[in-house]
Enzyme design. Structure first.
Site, PDB file in Angstrom:
ATOM      1  N   LYS A 270      58.296  61.392  39.774  1.00 37.16           N
ATOM      2  CA  LYS A 270      59.200  60.624  38.898  1.00 37.16           C
ATOM      3  C   LYS A 270      58.396  59.624  38.068  1.00 37.16           C
ATOM      4  CE  LYS A 270      62.756  56.950  39.210  1.00 37.16           C
ATOM      5  NZ  LYS A 270      63.688  56.184  40.101  1.00 37.16           N
ATOM      6  N   ASP A 275      63.078  51.196  34.305  1.00 38.32           N
ATOM      7  CA  ASP A 275      64.430  51.490  34.788  1.00 38.32           C
ATOM      8  C   ASP A 275      65.302  50.241  34.706  1.00 38.32           C
ATOM      9  OD1 ASP A 275      66.681  52.466  35.995  1.00 38.32           O
ATOM     10  OD2 ASP A 275      65.802  52.660  38.007  1.00 38.32           O
ATOM     11  N   LYS A 282      71.042  46.977  36.073  1.00 37.12           N
ATOM     12  CA  LYS A 282      70.545  46.249  37.237  1.00 37.12           C
ATOM     13  C   LYS A 282      70.668  44.739  37.002  1.00 37.12           C
ATOM     14  CE  LYS A 282      66.976  49.568  38.673  1.00 37.12           C
ATOM     15  NZ  LYS A 282      67.487  49.852  40.015  1.00 37.12           N
ATOM     16  N   ASP A 293      58.471  52.105  38.116  1.00 40.37           N
ATOM     17  CA  ASP A 293      59.332  53.241  38.443  1.00 40.37           C
ATOM     18  C   ASP A 293      58.722  54.591  38.011  1.00 40.37           C
ATOM     19  OD1 ASP A 293      61.629  53.877  39.841  1.00 40.37           O
ATOM     20  OD2 ASP A 293      62.931  53.870  38.082  1.00 40.37           O
ATOM     21  N   ASP A 352      72.184  54.444  37.205  1.00 40.14           N
ATOM     22  CA  ASP A 352      70.965  53.913  37.817  1.00 40.14           C
ATOM     23  C   ASP A 352      70.367  54.899  38.826  1.00 40.14           C
ATOM     24  OD1 ASP A 352      68.956  52.138  38.323  1.00 40.14           O
ATOM     25  OD2 ASP A 352      70.165  50.732  39.499  1.00 40.14           O
ATOM     26  N   GLU A 354      68.964  57.629  38.329  1.00 37.54           N
ATOM     27  CA  GLU A 354      68.413  58.479  37.276  1.00 37.54           C
ATOM     28  C   GLU A 354      67.204  59.292  37.729  1.00 37.54           C
ATOM     29  OE1 GLU A 354      67.475  55.500  37.781  1.00 37.54           O
ATOM     30  OE2 GLU A 354      65.308  55.640  37.557  1.00 37.54           O
ATOM     31  N   ARG A 356      66.640  61.036  40.434  1.00 42.74           N
ATOM     32  CA  ARG A 356      67.021  62.367  40.948  1.00 42.74           C
ATOM     33  C   ARG A 356      67.415  63.306  39.815  1.00 42.74           C
ATOM     34  NH1 ARG A 356      71.379  59.459  44.661  1.00 42.74           N
ATOM     35  NH2 ARG A 356      69.730  57.930  44.503  1.00 42.74           N
TER      36      ARG A 356
END
Ligand code: BES
Ligand code: ZN
Ligand code: ZN
Length: 501
Positions: A270, A275, A282, A293, A352, A354, A356
């Site tokens: 990833k 993010d 967030k 991230d 959020d 995201e 996956r």
């Protein structure tokens, strides 16, 4: 920072004759700690070490430092004793930390070079590798953007000593392997350290391409057009809220004697360069950390960089989906339904979650490219921090023999990893109401497991492992052996896994 400016060499001459600003060695926590090489030093220094140990000043407790100036009988101007804990509990992982902590201790005291004395009766190749890894990762600083560096404090050279002439070849080999792995780990950490205004998905892809060319690896960067042509709807759904276009980075290592039907390992990571959470935004507090991230992707890039030099006998394909996760007029919204490249439909209940989504398309694409075994790494969930804190990587697997191999590699390289459950019951949590699956669990806890199950849906029958590194990819505080910030966790394990395949 892929090439270290630290010179690491081996010297088999008697350690007492080595000129250096310091000689470093380690002391065990045991009733009579002045044994073996410490006893040799002690006798040429007129019992100095026995006096220091006898007074309780040097006890051998883990990472205790005792600095002695002008020790008798040694050419070195200082002797540094580092506590190594109980002799029976001593491992390569502890040696690596001792090496790193000693380097940082001496660096902060303006020492520029030192010799490190390996204690009597140690396993040679492995421990030279651990020492190289300890020194090089410890020497990494996160001050790239500071206009005033640490007062020019820098270690220029370290000499490994205590090896006999017959041990030299094995130790040189270990040293060389350790250098490759640690420099790759620092390559990963350097990427993770970059702020998101510098490291956009396009810049990450360029850096990956430069690395691949230098390492002699085949590289294919998919831009937003090709990503759309391939119908990577899950990746595109995350990217649509950002002014920065996404990239899918594909790097391939092919061994020289590649057989057509041999297994192919897929390393999927990833790489969300920032993010914000998207529309499910967030909280402001601590959001700055979300530049990390992309650590999973950076780890896989670092791993394949190391593998290119170590030349294992198995083909490896690294697939790194990269995007920002931003709110905005074009961003996806909770409840939106997306179609992944595999054709599965996804109800995005939380923008959020995201990681996956982008991994769904990356895992599917990796399978299309022919991988037979998958490992993915991702800063996937806050829930793994609740479960395992910043100590263990969360390990999830669909195939126990494959997962056991990874756990064995983690053990061998001294990285703490803990397997989490993947019972079928958890799969129910992500059954979709209005689409095939939903991207978050339906309010029953187990957040890291439902995240893993989501990715597994796209791995299907291909043996798959997911590493949740959200808790371990970033040190909020400096350690004695490592700077604050990116850790490069899991890289050593992954390289070991591929090499032992
Ligand atoms: N990048 C985060 C994971 C994360 C969260 C890492 C907090 C470190 C600290 C990931 O994309 C995310 O936001 N996950 C959500 C998932 C949730 C919405 C199901 C999370 O963990 O809160
Ligand atoms: Zn997120
Ligand atoms: Zn994320």
């Amino acid at each position: 920072m892929d090439k270290t400016n630290l010179q690491l060499t081996l010297d088999t001459r008697p350690f007492a004759s080595l000129e250096a600003e310091a000689l470093v060695t380690y002391i065990f926590d045991e009733p009579d700690p002045i044994q073996g090489r410490l006893a040799e030093i002690d006798s040429s220094a007129n019992g100095l070490l026995k006096r220091i140990a006898g007074s309780g000043e040097a006890t051998g407790k883990t990472l205790e430092f005792t600095l002695i100036h002008a020790p008798g009988g040694l050419k070195a101007s200082r002797l540094l004793l580092v506590g190594a804990g109980k002799r029976e509990q001593f491992t390569g992982a502890i040696l690596r930390r001792i090496a790193g902590a000693a380097l940082r201790y001496l660096k902060s005291r303006s020492v520029k070079n030192f010799a490190f004395l390996i204690r009597e009766g140690a396993a040679i190749g492995d421990n030279a590798q651990a020492l190289a890894e300890g020194f090089i990762t410890a020497n990494f600083e996160t001050d790239k953007y500071k206009t005033e560096k640490k007062n020019g404090k820098e270690i220029h050279s370290v000499v490994l000593t205590g090896y006999s002439d017959s041990e030299k070849a094995a130790a040189e080999k270990g040293l060389a392997v350790g250098k490759v792995i640690a420099e790759s780990q620092n390559f990963t950490r350097d990427l993770v350290n970059e702020p998101s205004n510098v490291l956009t998905p396009r810049v990450l892809a360029e850096k990956a391409q430069v690395m691949a060319k230098e390492a002699g690896l085949a590289v294919d960067i998919l831009d937003e057009k090709r990503i759309a042509e391939l119908k990577m709807g899950a990746l595109l759904s995350v990217a649509q809220g950002s002014a920065e276009p996404p990239r899918m980075i594909v790097i391939t290592y092919t061994p020289t004697n590649a057989k057509p039907d041999a297994p192919v390992i897929g390393l999927v990571g990833k790489a969300v360069t920032f993010d914000t959470g998207g529309i499910s935004i967030k909280p402001a507090d601590g959001m700055e950390k979300m530049k990390y991230d992309m650590a999973g992707g950076a780890t896989m890039l670092g791993a394949i960089r190391a593998l290119a030099a170590l030349k294992p006998n198995v083909k490896v394909i690294c697939v790194v989906p990269s995007t920002e996760n931003m709110p905005g007029g074009k961003a996806q919204k909770p409840g939106d339904i997306q179609t992944a490249m595999s054709g599965k439909t996804i109800e995005v209940l939380n923008t959020d979650a995201e990681g996956r989504l982008i991994l769904a398309d990356a895992v599917h694409y990796a399978k299309q490219l022919g991988v037979t075994h998958i490992v993915d790494a991702a800063t996937l969930t806050g829930a793994i921090v609740v479960a395992l804190a910043n100590i263990n990587v969360g390990v999830f697997g669909s195939d126990q023999p494959w997962t056991d191999k990874l756990l064995a590699s983690a053990k061998a390289t001294g990285e703490k990893m803990w397997q989490m459950p993947m019972d079928d019951e958890y799969r129910e949590f992500i059954k979709g109401s209005f689409a095939d699956i939903q991207n978050i669990g339906s309010g029953k806890g187990g957040g890291s497991i439902t995240g893993a199950w989501f990715i597994r849906e796209f791995a299907g029958d291909t043996p798959w492992i997911h590493l949740d590194i959200a808790g371990t990819a970033w040190n909020d505080d400096a350690k004695p052996w490592l700077a604050k910030g990116p850790t490069g966790v899991a890289l050593r394990t992954l390289v070991h896994l591929v090499q032992s395949f």
